[in-house]
Design a protein around this motif. Structure first.
Motif, PDB file in Angstrom:
ATOM      1  N   TYR A   1      66.090  24.414  39.197  1.00  0.00           N
ATOM      2  CA  TYR A   1      67.475  24.432  39.699  1.00  0.00           C
ATOM      3  C   TYR A   1      67.525  24.499  41.218  1.00  0.00           C
ATOM      4  CZ  TYR A   1      72.068  26.305  40.808  1.00  0.00           C
ATOM      5  OH  TYR A   1      73.292  26.505  41.361  1.00  0.00           O
TER       6      TYR A   1
ATOM      7  N   TRP B   1      77.097  21.743  43.809  1.00  0.00           N
ATOM      8  CA  TRP B   1      76.150  21.643  44.923  1.00  0.00           C
ATOM      9  C   TRP B   1      76.153  20.236  45.511  1.00  0.00           C
ATOM     10  CZ3 TRP B   1      73.581  24.451  48.234  1.00  0.00           C
ATOM     11  CH2 TRP B   1      73.274  25.783  47.927  1.00  0.00           C
TER      12      TRP B   1
ATOM     13  N   LEU C   1      75.294  22.231  39.345  1.00  0.00           N
ATOM     14  CA  LEU C   1      74.683  21.343  40.334  1.00  0.00           C
ATOM     15  C   LEU C   1      75.639  20.256  40.807  1.00  0.00           C
ATOM     16  CD1 LEU C   1      71.132  21.260  38.847  1.00  0.00           C
ATOM     17  CD2 LEU C   1      71.771  22.096  41.105  1.00  0.00           C
TER      18      LEU C   1
ATOM     19  N   ALA D   1      69.084  21.825  43.839  1.00  0.00           N
ATOM     20  CA  ALA D   1      70.221  22.167  44.698  1.00  0.00           C
ATOM     21  C   ALA D   1      69.849  21.961  46.164  1.00  0.00           C
ATOM     22  CB  ALA D   1      70.631  23.620  44.453  1.00  0.00           C
TER      23      ALA D   1
ATOM     24  N   GLY E   1      74.535  14.787  41.048  1.00  0.00           N
ATOM     25  CA  GLY E   1      75.138  16.002  40.488  1.00  0.00           C
ATOM     26  C   GLY E   1      75.562  15.789  39.046  1.00  0.00           C
TER      27      GLY E   1
ATOM     28  N   LYS F   1      63.883  15.646  42.903  1.00  0.00           N
ATOM     29  CA  LYS F   1      64.947  15.625  41.901  1.00  0.00           C
ATOM     30  C   LYS F   1      64.497  14.882  40.659  1.00  0.00           C
ATOM     31  CE  LYS F   1      68.979  15.546  44.869  1.00  0.00           C
ATOM     32  NZ  LYS F   1      69.620  16.804  44.517  1.00  0.00           N
TER      33      LYS F   1
ATOM     34  N   SER G   1      72.573  15.769  36.740  1.00  0.00           N
ATOM     35  CA  SER G   1      72.027  17.084  36.408  1.00  0.00           C
ATOM     36  C   SER G   1      72.822  17.730  35.281  1.00  0.00           C
ATOM     37  CB  SER G   1      72.053  18.005  37.629  1.00  0.00           C
ATOM     38  OG  SER G   1      71.299  17.447  38.672  1.00  0.00           O
TER      39      SER G   1
END
Ligand code: HEM
Ligand SMILES: [Cu+2]
Lengths: 192, 574
Positions: free
Chosen positions: B284, B201, B198, B288, B267, B332, B270
């Motif tokens: 997930y 991402w 992540l 993302a 990111g 998130k 995560s």
């Protein structure tokens, strides 16, 4: 077709590098064109100014700009053709076309530069006009210089036509960028 | 029990750390460049932090006493804000990205190593330009640089400021192009888009914002410079110019830019939460894709910074978009809560900072929603409430993520563990120092204390004393980290390849990684967060067999210094 053949001659790593460069230049173009869009937004917002164009006669006519646009368009078409030619391994014809494109680009810059000089000043219109055309000319000239370098290197036989010529592809793509950026400006400045 | 087997190549001993001088030269190795970014950013962090200390010192009393004048106070908060944003948070995350993205993708380097170095070397001159302002009269119009303050009422340092930001913007565009191409083209076989870590991402989404938003900053800065040096009047209302032009274009860049400053932190979070709870990341795909959603919706909310200057009819649409953008952020948050829920949580320093992020960022998000509603913002605009809001998201969010990331990846960068006890002290001082610095700002803000002014109404003094002393604690806490880093680089416990037993690829090579990162082609595990399965255990064991035993924080046992004895090459049937 020929082009694909040349590319097939590349090693896996070279192919990856070429793919990366293509993606990179595409993203760069997509990003950098937004600076031109930003100036279009500026143009649009300044139209609300009381000092935009108090005298409507100040607006420049379309004739010179249209001729310049046509010339730039022709130049970009020739560049496109030149890329095909070089991929067919014909270096001398490539050089001839490439040189003509550069010269046409030079005429374009002179014409727009003339507009930059003669626009009646003192208004927001003139100011935005000068920033937009000036910003574009800076790009046309710097990329034009790059095209010139490619030409000089071609003359000096730095390039081997049996190789895949990224320098040429990049030059062409940057020159298309100059054309697209100009078309946006041309429509906004002269027609809307 | 079925055991998955993974083909493994030759054994690998950790690479020697590069010589110190490598870091002061032009280098096109992404690991060197990553460290260059991080260390340089940290230096700017210390400088800008020093400025913050001076700001708080001035504000200990209602009168203006430390500073010579209001102007010098203006200069302080202008350079503090500018440097924290443009020379600390943004390049720091670029440093993490540079170091980690190729490793996480199993690649040898970034797509364009030369461009990568070039982008980095644009930053030191830009930082120097900012500081050089002190010799010609520094910028004093705030990091937002609103005209006419930044045009007719600012000394020449404002021009240097604008040039500096221009360079930094160019640097981040070039860096972002590099990230996008690397991520798009250089994933290893077996890693699709939805098997990427992540952090990758998040960097991808961030880079998209950078390439789409930064050109507008470039445009605005160009006009500002022209107004200052070439006699144009774009922002000069007396000549038909329009100051709102700056506000519009600047915020069209800068709201997306606040996500540039926090998405990479998302990111990092995560990664931390999943590894240190030993659980797959919850949702997930949603995490993302919500980065991508934030990247796009982020372009529609800019005028919430202009509620008090905008035409009133336009306020409501921007209020609505500002509420909409909280949705992907909320997704998130729930994803992260779901991740740690029921996990085997390791409360180490990295995880503590991760949890700290989670708790503080939520507060910042909520105050953001409050400011996003027009009736509230009309009163709160330009008060300390706003200062509180953005420090909760940028310090409580981004900086906590950076700290967490440092504790998490330091072993990879250097081959040594950071000291845990010092890490926890650092965390405690930072967390409480932070909270009592910035939470009371909500109170004084609601009560009407304006931001960016050196003098204030005496009724606010008690609050400001609390804020000031907490800020000094917060400032001090930074040096606990610095000390820890210096000591641990030389004396820290040897980390080995994978002390956290993490599944992402950067851990499947020695620490620090060798030149070109991997010996042979690395094999990604099918799911970067598939903790707790038999397959993942088999994978981790295969990797341990290949790289030798790593330090185990749960059962500490010192490993031999420098070269861990590599285990014999596993033969078929292992
Ligand atoms: C839930 C999402 C958010 C909303 C609705 C929101 C809303 C707002 C609003 C309305 C303001 C303007 C306040 C004023 O000047 O009157 C503001 C300021 C600010 N926000 Fe947020 N915000 C959000 C999240 C964030 C995040 C994630 C960051 C950074 C990582 C951030 C950074 C900032 C900064 C730096 C400012 C101050 C700008 C200045 O100096 O004037 N915000 N926010
Ligand atoms: Cu915003």
């Amino acid at each position: 077709m020929q082009r694909d053949l040349l590319e097939l001659g590349l090693t896996r790593q070279e192919q990856q590098a070429l793919q990366n460069k293509r993606a990179g230049i595409f993203i760069f173009q997509a990003s950098w064109i937004l600076t031109f869009v930003c100036l279009i937004v500026v143009n649009w917002q300044m139209r609300f100014s009381p000092n935009w164009m108090p005298d409507p006669n100040d607006r420049l006519g379309v004739v010179i700009a249209t001729i310049a646009t046509a010339i730039l368009g022709a130049s970009a078409l020739l560049v496109r053709h030149a890329v095909k030619v070089v991929n067919n391994q014909n270096l001398s014809e490539f050089l001839r076309l490439w040189l003509i494109s550069i010269l046409l680009g030079g005429i374009f810059v002179v014409l727009i530069g003339y507009e930059w000089v003669i626009v009646p000043t003192g208004t927001q219109y003139a100011q935005v006009f000068r920033v937009m055309t000036g910003f574009h000319i800076v790009h046309a000239v710097s990329i034009g210089i790059y095209l010139g370098l490619v030409y000089v290197n071609g003359r000096k036989r730095v390039y081997n036509v049996n190789d895949y010529l990224w320098a040429v592809e990049a030059g062409a793509k940057l020159w298309y960028f100059v054309l697209v950026a100009w078309l946006l400006f041309y429509v906004v400045i002269y027609w809307i | 029990m079925a055991t998955a087997t993974y083909p493994i190549g030759g054994l690998q001993t950790p690479a020697k750390r590069p010589a110190l001088s490598e870091y002061f030269r032009w280098s096109i190795d992404h690991k060197i460049i990553g460290v260059q970014y991080m260390v340089m950013a940290f230096v700017f962090f210390i400088i800008a932090g020093g400025m913050a200390m001076l700001i708080r010192w001035e504000l200990l009393t209602p009168a203006i006493d430390l500073m010579a004048s209001g102007s010098s106070y203006n200069t302080l908060f202008t350079l503090h804000g500018t440097m924290m944003i443009f020379t600390w948070i943004v390049p720091m995350f670029a440093g993490f990205g540079n170091y980690l993205i190729p490793l996480m993708l199993g690649a040898k380097d970034m797509a364009f190593p030369w461009l990568n170095a070039f982008a980095f070397w644009l930053i030191p001159p830009a930082g120097l330009l900012l500081i050089a302002g002190y010799f010609v009269g520094p910028a004093e119009a705030g990091w937002t640089s609103y005209p006419p303050l930044s045009t007719i009422y600012s000394p020449d340092g404002q021009t240097l400021w604008a040039l500096s930001i221009h360079l930094l913007g160019l640097s981040s565009i070039l860096g972002a192009i590099n990230f996008i191409v690397t991520i798009k083209n250089m994933r290893p076989p077996g890693m699709g888009w939805f098997q990427m870590p992540l952090f990758v991402w998040a960097t991808f989404a961030t880079s998209i914002i950078v390439v789409l938003a930064t050109p507008f900053l470039a445009g605005a800065l160009t006009l500002l410079i022209l107004d200052r040096v070439a006699g144009t009047t774009f922002f000069n209302a007396t000549a038909g110019g329009d100051v709102l032009l700056w506000q519009n274009v600047f915020w069209f860049y800068s709201h997306p830019a606040v996500y540039i400053m926090v998405l990479p932190g998302f990111g990092i979070l995560s990664e931390l939460l999943s590894v240190h709870s030993r659980k797959p990341i919850f949702g997930y795909r949603m995490i993302a894709l919500s980065s991508m959603a934030i990247a796009l919706v982020g372009f529609t909310v800019w005028a919430h910074h202009m509620f008090t200057s905008l035409q009133p009819e336009l306020r409501i649409p921007f209020m609505i978009t500002s509420f909409i953008i909280a949705v992907p952020t909320g997704i998130k948050i729930f994803g992260w809560l779901g991740t740690i829920f029921g996990g085997k949580i390791r409360l180490n320093s990295a995880m503590l900072f991760g949890l700290g992020f989670l708790s503080l960022f939520v507060i910042g998000g909520i105050s953001g929603m409050m400011l996003g509603s027009v009736p509230v913002d009309i009163h709160m605009h330009d008060t300390y409430f706003v200062v509180s809001h953005f420090h909760f998201v940028l310090f409580g969010g981004s900086v906590f993520a950076i700290y967490g990331g440092i504790y998490h990846w330091f072993p990879k960068f250097t081959g040594r563990m950071l000291n845990e006890r010092l890490g926890k002290i650092h965390f405690a001082l930072t967390y409480f120092g932070f909270f009592f610095t910035f939470f009371p700002m909500h109170m004084v803000g609601i009560a009407g204390m304006p931001r960016r002014v050196a003098e204030y109404d005496p009724q606010f003094q008690n609050w400001n004393l609390l804020i000031g002393f907490s800020a000094f604690v917060l400032g001090f806490s930074t040096f606990v980290l610095v000390y820890n880093v210096f000591v641990s680089i030389y004396r820290g416990k040897v980390a080995g390849a994978n002390p956290w037993r993490a599944l992402t690829l950067e851990w499947q090579t020695s620490s620090p990684p060798p030149a070109y990162n991997f010996v042979g082609d690395p094999i990604p595990f099918e799911d970067p967060y598939g903790y707790g399965t038999d397959a993942s255990k088999a994978y981790l064991e295969a990797m341990e067999a290949r790289f030798g035993e790593s330090f185990n924080p749960e059962k500490p046992k010192a490993l031999p210094p420098t070269t861990p004895t590599p285990a014999p090459e596993p033969s078929a049937g292992d």
